[in-house]
Design an enzyme around this catalytic site. Structure first.
Site, PDB file in Angstrom:
ATOM      1  N   TYR A  58      45.989  38.908  39.571  1.00 43.24           N
ATOM      2  CA  TYR A  58      46.414  38.028  40.655  1.00 43.24           C
ATOM      3  C   TYR A  58      45.853  38.571  41.964  1.00 43.24           C
ATOM      4  O   TYR A  58      46.407  39.490  42.560  1.00 43.24           O
ATOM      5  CB  TYR A  58      47.946  37.974  40.707  1.00 43.24           C
ATOM      6  CG  TYR A  58      48.505  37.173  41.854  1.00 43.24           C
ATOM      7  CD1 TYR A  58      48.322  35.794  41.929  1.00 43.24           C
ATOM      8  CD2 TYR A  58      49.246  37.784  42.862  1.00 43.24           C
ATOM      9  CE1 TYR A  58      48.843  35.061  42.979  1.00 43.24           C
ATOM     10  CE2 TYR A  58      49.784  37.060  43.910  1.00 43.24           C
ATOM     11  CZ  TYR A  58      49.577  35.699  43.963  1.00 43.24           C
ATOM     12  OH  TYR A  58      50.097  34.965  44.991  1.00 43.24           O
ATOM     13  N   TYR A 103      43.340  27.482  40.035  1.00 39.34           N
ATOM     14  CA  TYR A 103      44.357  28.430  40.492  1.00 39.34           C
ATOM     15  C   TYR A 103      45.599  28.320  39.619  1.00 39.34           C
ATOM     16  O   TYR A 103      46.198  27.249  39.507  1.00 39.34           O
ATOM     17  CB  TYR A 103      44.695  28.150  41.946  1.00 39.34           C
ATOM     18  CG  TYR A 103      45.396  29.269  42.663  1.00 39.34           C
ATOM     19  CD1 TYR A 103      44.672  30.196  43.409  1.00 39.34           C
ATOM     20  CD2 TYR A 103      46.774  29.403  42.629  1.00 39.34           C
ATOM     21  CE1 TYR A 103      45.303  31.224  44.097  1.00 39.34           C
ATOM     22  CE2 TYR A 103      47.418  30.420  43.307  1.00 39.34           C
ATOM     23  CZ  TYR A 103      46.677  31.334  44.042  1.00 39.34           C
ATOM     24  OH  TYR A 103      47.305  32.350  44.713  1.00 39.34           O
TER      25      TYR A 103
END
Length: 388
Positions: free
Chosen positions: A341, A297
């Site tokens: 994203y 991430y």
């Protein structure tokens, strides 16, 4: 699951379908529409229909409830529906929840989804605005008056301490940005397709909050992503090679807050990631040496470095050199810095593609993928593997 012993979930469920909308800055349609498009695309990929689905999982932040998505997607009766808290930290936990439902027989086919207009609608990067008061949100009251108003400012505190503790220069963060954008440049689905960057580009990008520059910060994206989870046995009868859930975990550390855990003993690591790492290694029986590709991430580059260190790929303060050496294929879709994203859900899809052998940046012989979710918050992680 126990934080002190291996759990028994591994090998009982698999991701069999992935689907997404295009990734844009202005989708021109509702978040519900995006969610339904992604769900239907994932079911088509899995060779299943809405009638096969009996479970749905999403994020508490999502504006499209499970029941509404079921109605709009033509899904009938549901025996399982669930939501995971803590923003991007929820990504891998949606798959864990789906796998738990499948393994226990509560549901047969569960779709995990996330959809938002995060650029043209609510922009999470803008920080705290018009937020309803909550008990956990009260902790922000200790930081907001001093100018710590946005996620970038919260991460900058830890990033600055990391550089100071190990005597490093912000160039170490640039290695992550360069790797992500290199992969995104070869990915037609990525927003930054065809647009690699150099370390010089990173160093020349404007400051956001020192020591973070623009190219240390993830994008803002409109789009949707969905994943289909079912049993390993059923997966073998479907058209795509399954990505087996070898291990799944959630984790929160001591003195955990949402992005502002500044009162811990130290700021150079991510204790919540350490909880996840221990459980994934314990349950899977694997170690960093067994991982073929890492999908970590990357909302902000410093936390990618800290994750590598918490998972044991390298020692404290060594992750910048580790990334620069390409010691582990990393974020082969371009990550949230380069592709989109989507709160980490697109990263899970890339891990599935690596197991299938269909990534645009395919790692030869990839059989095990590590995926992580948002850091700085209570988080989650997965190890996905090939069947057999």
């Amino acid at each position: 699951m126990s934080i002190r012993r291996a759990d028994s979930l591994g090998g009982k469920a698999a991701i069999v379908g992935i689907g997404a909308t295009e990734f844009s800055k202005d989708s021109g349609r509702s978040e519900l529409k995006l969610a339904v498009e992604a769900v239907r695309a994932a079911l088509d990929d899995a060779g299943l229909t809405p009638a096969d689905v009996d479970g749905l999982v999403t994020f508490t932040m999502d504006t499209s409830p499970e029941i509404t998505v079921a109605q709009a997607a033509g899904i009938g009766e549901l025996s399982f529906f669930s939501r995971i808290h803590y923003g991007g930290g929820a990504a891998c936990a949606t798959v864990q929840q789906a796998a738990l439902a499948v393994a226990s027989g509560i549901a047969d086919v569960v779709v995990c989804y996330r959809a938002f207009n995060e650029r043209s609608g609510r922009r999470f990067g803008s920080g705290v605005q018009r937020r309803e008061p909550t008990a956990e949100g009260a902790a922000l009251g200790w930081n907001l008056p001093y100018g710590l108003l946005t996620p970038a400012s919260w991460v900058a505190m830890a990033a600055q301490r990391y550089l100071h503790a190990y005597g490093l220069d912000p160039v170490v963060f640039g290695h992550v940005a360069v790797v992500d954008r290199r992969h995104a440049a070869r990915n037609p689905a990525a927003y930054f397709h065809g647009k690699p960057i150099t370390l010089a580009d990173h160093a020349a990008s404007r400051w956001i909050v020192e020591p973070l520059r623009l190219l240390d910060c993830c994008q803002e994206t409109d789009g949707g992503q969905a994943l289909v989870v079912t049993s390993v046995e059923r997966a073998r009868d479907l058209p795509r090679p399954p990505a087996v859930v070898v291990a799944a975990a959630q984790g929160a550390g001591r003195s955990q807050e949402q992005m502002t855990s500044f009162y811990r003993d130290g700021l150079t690591g991510l204790p919540e990631t350490a909880v996840v790492a221990r459980q994934l290694w314990r349950t899977s029986g694997l170690s960093p040496a067994d991982i073929d590709v890492g999908i970590l991430y990357d909302h902000f580059t410093p936390f990618v470095l800290m994750q590598l260190e918490e998972f044991g790929f390298c020692g404290p303060g060594e992750a910048g050199d580790f990334v620069a050496a390409d010691a582990l294929p990393l974020n082969t879709h371009g990550g949230q810095l380069g592709e989109a994203y989507l709160h980490g859900m697109n990263g899970i899809a890339e891990a599935v593609r690596q197991i299938r052998g269909t990534s645009v940046n395919q790692v030869a012989g990839a059989a095990r993928s590590l995926v992580t979710a948002g850091t700085g918050v209570p988080t989650s992680g997965l190890v996905l593997g090939a069947d057999g």
